[in-house]
Each structure stands twice: as C-alpha cells, then as structure tokens.
Design a protein around this motif. Structure first.
Motif, mmCIF file in Angstrom:
data_model
loop_
_atom_site.group_PDB
_atom_site.id
_atom_site.type_symbol
_atom_site.label_atom_id
_atom_site.label_comp_id
_atom_site.label_asym_id
_atom_site.label_seq_id
_atom_site.Cartn_x
_atom_site.Cartn_y
_atom_site.Cartn_z
ATOM 1 N N GLN A 93 0.836 -1.199 0.000
ATOM 2 C CA GLN A 93 0.000 0.000 0.000
ATOM 3 C C GLN A 93 0.874 1.253 0.000
ATOM 4 O OE1 GLN A 93 -2.039 -0.768 3.649
ATOM 5 N NE2 GLN A 93 -3.801 -1.764 2.667
ATOM 6 N N SER A 94 0.391 2.293 -0.646
ATOM 7 C CA SER A 94 1.104 3.578 -0.628
ATOM 8 C C SER A 94 0.509 4.466 0.465
ATOM 9 C CB SER A 94 0.998 4.275 -1.987
ATOM 10 O OG SER A 94 -0.345 4.634 -2.265
ATOM 11 N N LEU A 95 1.383 5.102 1.257
ATOM 12 C CA LEU A 95 0.952 5.972 2.352
ATOM 13 C C LEU A 95 1.594 7.339 2.147
ATOM 14 C CD1 LEU A 95 -0.434 6.456 5.052
ATOM 15 C CD2 LEU A 95 1.540 5.429 6.207
ATOM 16 N N THR A 96 0.779 8.332 1.830
ATOM 17 C CA THR A 96 1.295 9.657 1.514
ATOM 18 C C THR A 96 0.639 10.708 2.398
ATOM 19 O OG1 THR A 96 -0.391 9.971 -0.209
ATOM 20 C CG2 THR A 96 1.733 9.037 -0.893
ATOM 21 N N VAL A 97 1.337 11.872 2.481
ATOM 22 C CA VAL A 97 0.845 13.015 3.251
ATOM 23 C C VAL A 97 0.703 14.197 2.304
ATOM 24 C CG1 VAL A 97 1.299 14.615 5.150
ATOM 25 C CG2 VAL A 97 1.928 12.191 5.365
ATOM 26 N N LYS A 107 -5.131 -1.872 7.997
ATOM 27 C CA LYS A 107 -5.618 -3.218 8.306
ATOM 28 C C LYS A 107 -6.760 -3.628 7.390
ATOM 29 C CE LYS A 107 -4.413 -3.281 13.220
ATOM 30 N NZ LYS A 107 -4.940 -3.242 14.601
ATOM 31 N N TYR A 108 -7.709 -2.710 7.169
ATOM 32 C CA TYR A 108 -8.913 -3.073 6.436
ATOM 33 C C TYR A 108 -8.877 -2.638 4.975
ATOM 34 C CZ TYR A 108 -10.685 -4.077 11.073
ATOM 35 O OH TYR A 108 -10.853 -4.591 12.333
ATOM 36 N N GLY A 109 -7.784 -1.985 4.574
ATOM 37 C CA GLY A 109 -7.657 -1.605 3.169
ATOM 38 C C GLY A 109 -7.170 -2.773 2.326
ATOM 39 N N PRO A 110 -7.434 -2.717 1.038
ATOM 40 C CA PRO A 110 -7.023 -3.829 0.163
ATOM 41 C C PRO A 110 -5.522 -3.782 -0.130
ATOM 42 C CG PRO A 110 -8.041 -2.092 -1.127
ATOM 43 C CD PRO A 110 -8.161 -1.664 0.315
ATOM 44 N N ALA A 111 -4.937 -4.915 -0.491
ATOM 45 C CA ALA A 111 -3.531 -4.963 -0.877
ATOM 46 C C ALA A 111 -3.351 -4.123 -2.143
ATOM 47 C CB ALA A 111 -3.092 -6.405 -1.122
ATOM 48 N N GLY A 112 -2.254 -3.341 -2.144
ATOM 49 C CA GLY A 112 -2.003 -2.485 -3.286
ATOM 50 C C GLY A 112 -2.829 -1.212 -3.287
ATOM 51 N N GLY A 113 -3.521 -0.938 -2.218
ATOM 52 C CA GLY A 113 -4.364 0.258 -2.142
ATOM 53 C C GLY A 113 -3.570 1.519 -1.836
ATOM 54 N N ARG A 114 -4.326 2.626 -1.705
ATOM 55 C CA ARG A 114 -3.705 3.923 -1.474
ATOM 56 C C ARG A 114 -4.308 4.550 -0.224
ATOM 57 N NH1 ARG A 114 -5.326 5.819 -5.537
ATOM 58 N NH2 ARG A 114 -6.957 7.261 -4.834
ATOM 59 N N ILE A 115 -3.437 5.063 0.682
ATOM 60 C CA ILE A 115 -3.876 5.731 1.920
ATOM 61 C C ILE A 115 -3.273 7.129 1.924
ATOM 62 C CG2 ILE A 115 -3.854 5.678 4.444
ATOM 63 C CD1 ILE A 115 -3.444 2.610 4.176
ATOM 64 N N THR A 116 -4.135 8.130 2.211
ATOM 65 C CA THR A 116 -3.686 9.521 2.160
ATOM 66 C C THR A 116 -4.059 10.233 3.452
ATOM 67 O OG1 THR A 116 -4.037 9.558 -0.237
ATOM 68 C CG2 THR A 116 -3.809 11.689 0.891
ATOM 69 N N ILE A 117 -3.061 10.944 3.993
ATOM 70 C CA ILE A 117 -3.312 11.847 5.133
ATOM 71 C C ILE A 117 -3.266 13.267 4.578
ATOM 72 C CG2 ILE A 117 -2.603 12.571 7.435
ATOM 73 C CD1 ILE A 117 -1.055 9.951 7.702
ATOM 74 N N ARG A 118 -4.379 13.977 4.678
ATOM 75 C CA ARG A 118 -4.472 15.309 4.082
ATOM 76 C C ARG A 118 -4.702 16.348 5.178
ATOM 77 N NH1 ARG A 118 -8.106 14.104 1.205
ATOM 78 N NH2 ARG A 118 -6.927 13.501 -0.666
ATOM 79 N N ILE A 119 -3.868 17.399 5.197
ATOM 80 C CA ILE A 119 -4.032 18.503 6.152
ATOM 81 C C ILE A 119 -4.588 19.699 5.395
ATOM 82 C CG2 ILE A 119 -2.900 20.019 7.802
ATOM 83 C CD1 ILE A 119 -1.006 16.982 6.733
ATOM 84 N N ALA A 120 -5.690 20.248 5.894
ATOM 85 C CA ALA A 120 -6.348 21.373 5.230
ATOM 86 C C ALA A 120 -6.858 22.347 6.277
ATOM 87 C CB ALA A 120 -7.485 20.877 4.327
ATOM 88 N N HIS A 121 -7.542 23.378 5.777
ATOM 89 C CA HIS A 121 -8.076 24.417 6.657
ATOM 90 C C HIS A 121 -9.493 24.737 6.222
ATOM 91 C CE1 HIS A 121 -7.912 27.778 9.433
ATOM 92 N NE2 HIS A 121 -8.492 28.528 8.490
#
Length: 472
Positions: free
Chosen positions: A336-340, A368-382
């Motif tokens: 999985q890819s984990l980006t900010v 844990k519950y995401g699929p293999a090869g999926g994408r997870i993003t942490i986004r900071i906004a206002h």
C-alpha cells in the motif's frame, strides 16, 4: 428544634406554613376591619355632635324676659332631643334639655370656660361620653352651647364586632388548615405516585419510567428529568453489559489460543524448532492480549475522565509525517502507498500525544482493512471551523447501514477478517475519544462509495477544557 419534633411530611409542613400564613392574613384583615369600623362609627358620633351643636339655632329662641326656650314649646317634649346646655358667656345656665338635667357630665363646667369648639372625650362618665363646647348665637344673643353624646352604643357595636372576629378567626384558620392539607395532598399526589414507581425500578428494570401527569408544571418537569436520567442509566448499563461481554470474549480468545498451543506442546517430545514455533505462537497471543489490555485501559481512562491534557503547539504536517513514517512498514507489507498532502493549517494548539493516538488509530485502521495495493492519504487542510485532518483509503468503503455503529466499542464491519488482521474493534472508539477530548470532532465523510474518509476537525482557538467522553 429536635428531629423528633420537626414534621417529616412535606404535606404537613406545607399545611403548617399555609395555616400560619392564613393566621397572619386573617389577623391583619380582622385588625383592619376593626380599625375601619371603629374609625367609621367614631366619625359618625363626631358628626352627630356637630349636628346637635346646630340644633339650638333652629329649635330655640330668646324669650321676652331674656330667657331662652324652645320654639312653640316643641323640642322640650321631644324625646329625641340631644344632651344640650345653653349658657351665658359668664357661665349662667340659660337652657338645658331634660337629658342634660338628668345626667350631668363630670367636668362639664370646666369645659364651658374653654368653649373652643373641640370634641373632648370624658372617660370618667358612665358610660363614657364626648362633649363639644363652643360659642354660638341665639336670636342675636351670644351664648355658649354644650352638647354631649354617649360612646356606649359605639362601644357595644365594637364589642360585638370583636366577638364576631375573635370567633370567626379560629373557624377561618381551621377551614384554611383543612383546605391547605387537601390542596397539599392533591398537589403532592404525583410525588407519591413517582415514589411508588421509583421503588420498582432496579438495575434489571431500568426500562420503567416515572409517571408524568403534566409535563408543563414543576413536578412534571422533575419527572421528565428523572426519566431522561433513567434513559441515560439504561443506555450506560446496556453499554456496560455489552462492553463486559465483548471484553470477556476478546480476552478469552487469546487465552484459549495460548492454552491450546501449550497443551499441544506438552503432548510428547518435540524438537527444539518445534518448541520455538509453539513458544512463538504463544508470544503472539501474549502480544495480542497486551495490546487489547492497553486499549481497554485507554477506554477506562476515557470513561473515568482521568486523562490529563497538555497544551502544546502542534505542527500538523510534521505530526502526519511522523505517523506515516511509523506505520509505513505495515503499509509496505500490503503493497500500500501511504502519503501526506498539505493544503494549509500548519499549526494547532492542543494535546499532541492524544491527537497522535487518534491519527495512529485511523491510519492503522485504514491499513488493516484496506485492500492490498491500495492507497492511503493523510491530508491537512483548513476550513472556517478550524484545522482538518483527513485519513482516506481506496477500499470498498463502509455500507451506509453500518456507518452508524462504526464508532461503537468492539464493533467490526468485517468480523470474519478481524482476528486475522489483529483488530479489536476499539481503534475507532479510542480515536473518537481522543479527538473529542481535545474539543474536536471525528466524522465519517460521504465519499460516494469510493473508499472511506475519516475527518478530524480541530477548533481554531486554543485548547479548551473538554468534558471526558463517557459514551464512545
């Protein structure tokens, strides 16, 4: 006052207070009536004296011999003639009615010398009288007129009125006491019914509710508040039972696994690698059990409000990078890819460790519950509401009918896979508590069925003291 002398019944106390108030009111009323009647009859008596003072001018005349007598010999025989004396300025008696001759008044002659037109009471007379002595003229001759009136009839009327008031006051107080008791009994009847119903409510019968006769009055609002409290207690007891059952189940599972692995290991002799594998399996269950216990302790602190918050200046992008760096290894294991992504809101004031716990749980849950090869993003906004932290994944999303319970303790959307990925069903509950104890809000955003996005909204102002979260 000693406790045995104090009335214990609210009904009796209300009746006593009501009766005491009525005693004061009736006493003041009786005193007012008596004073008014006394003033009225006294004024009437004074007016009679002034009227009698004018009587000689109309009924008497000067005789040829200089004496004064009644006109046409009337009035002398008039039984209604007043107590009257007509005297010369030197004090010589010129005329007197039969009433005046029969009942002389003490100090009457002394009052003639004054002749100032004032009404003077003479209490020495039997009965007491009032005397008016003043100067007048009859047929052009200057004279002194003295009239008197008895206070006897007035005093008799006042005695009768006093007797009526004194006899009526106890009767009025008794009637007020009975009426007050009846009113208090009727007004407090809902309290008796609520008390009887409350005796039936136990931990096993929390569904019972107090009767509400009139929700608009004070007793109705009190019963409504108690019923709302009972609803919260019922929900808390139900949550506690569910939590206890779920916790027992979660604790039993690793313990049962360790016991099973241990029993298998004790059957016969095995090689060192086999024993190492058995011990490794047992340690995995111990780690799982320790992780569960730590989370249960966190939830316990959330329930009791024991968590102490600190006030830190938090660099949100730095915090997101730190969490992503810590969990990147887990994401790589599932390709999985984990980006900010940073779009604003660089700083926020609050408890950094507690917020980090929430963000860790959200990202860990997505891995844990995401699929293999999926994408997870942490986004900071206002936003106008404050700083926003979004944790998004590319999984199948959460069905709408299940979204209402995802923050419940031990609740899992995919129960069949929870044991395999180490989930306990407490991650989102702890994350929600950690955000809300910081004054923020954790929500599941609508993504139209494309993955899941959990949004943390943090207030713009400095950290506010939030209430401990008792129902996560």
């Amino acid at each position: 006052m000693s406790s045995w002398r104090r009335p214990r019944s609210v009904r009796v106390r209300l009746t006593l207070w009501y009766t005491g108030a009525m005693v004061v009111v009736l006493a003041v009323y009786a005193a007012g009536v008596y004073a008014f009647v006394r003033s009225s009859v006294s004024q009437t008596l004074n007016e009679k004296l002034h009227s009698d003072f004018q009587w000689p001018e109309q009924m008497l005349e000067t005789m040829p011999n200089g004496r004064i007598g009644p006109i046409d010999e009337i009035g002398e025989a008039d039984s209604s003639s007043p107590w009257l004396r007509v005297l010369s300025p030197s004090g010589e008696l010129l005329y007197g009615t039969d009433h005046a001759r029969r009942t002389p008044i003490p100090r009457g002659d002394e009052l003639v010398d004054r002749a100032d037109g004032a009404i003077v009471p003479v209490p020495a007379a039997k009965p007491p009288v009032r005397v008016l002595t003043g100067k007048s003229r009859i047929g052009g001759q200057p004279v002194v007129v003295q009239v008197a009136a008895s206070e006897g009839p007035m005093l008799d009327e006042l005695r009768k009125l006093s007797l009526v008031l004194l006899l009526g006051l106890p009767l009025g107080v008794a009637a007020a006491g009975l009426g007050g008791y009846s009113l208090a009994r009727r007004a407090l009847a809902p309290v008796d019914r609520m008390a009887e119903r409350a005796r039936l409510i136990t931990a096993e019968r929390l569904k019972e509710r107090l009767p509400v006769d009139n929700p608009e009055d004070e007793l109705g609002r009190l019963a409504t508040v108690f019923n709302e409290t009972l609803m919260r207690l019922e929900a808390s007891f139900e949550q506690m039972r569910r939590f206890t059952a779920d916790a027992s189940h979660e604790l039993r599972t690793p313990l049962t696994a360790m016991r099973s692995v241990g029993e298998v290991g004790l059957r016969g002799k095995r090689s060192e690698p086999a024993y190492r594998e058995i011990i490794g399996s047992m340690l995995e269950e111990v780690d799982r059990l320790s992780h569960l216990v730590d989370r249960l302790l966190t939830m316990s602190r959330a329930d009791t409000g024991d968590a102490v918050l600190s006030t830190d200046v938090v660099d949100l992008p730095e915090l997101a990078e730190e969490v992503a760096s810590q969990l990147d290894v887990l994401a790589e294991e599932k390709q999985q890819s984990l980006t900010v992504e940073r779009a604003g809101a660089a700083h926020w004031v609050g408890d950094r460790l507690v917020l980090r716990q929430a963000l860790l749980n959200l990202v860990d849950n997505a891995i844990k519950y995401g699929p293999a090869g999926g994408r997870i993003t942490i986004r900071i906004a206002h936003s106008p509401e404050g700083a926003i932290l979004d944790v998004s994944d590319s999984g199948p999303g959460i069905p709408v009918e299940l979204q209402a319970r995802i923050f419940d303790r031990f609740y899992r959307v995919d129960t069949s896979r929870s044991r395999d990925n180490g989930g306990t069903g407490l991650g989102l509950s702890i994350a929600k508590w950690a955000v809300e104890v910081n004054g923020g809000r954790l929500t599941l955003e609508n993504t139209g069925g494309c993955g899941s996005t959990f949004r943390i909204t943090l207030p713009q102002a400095s950290l506010k003291q939030a209430q401990p979260l008792h129902a996560v």
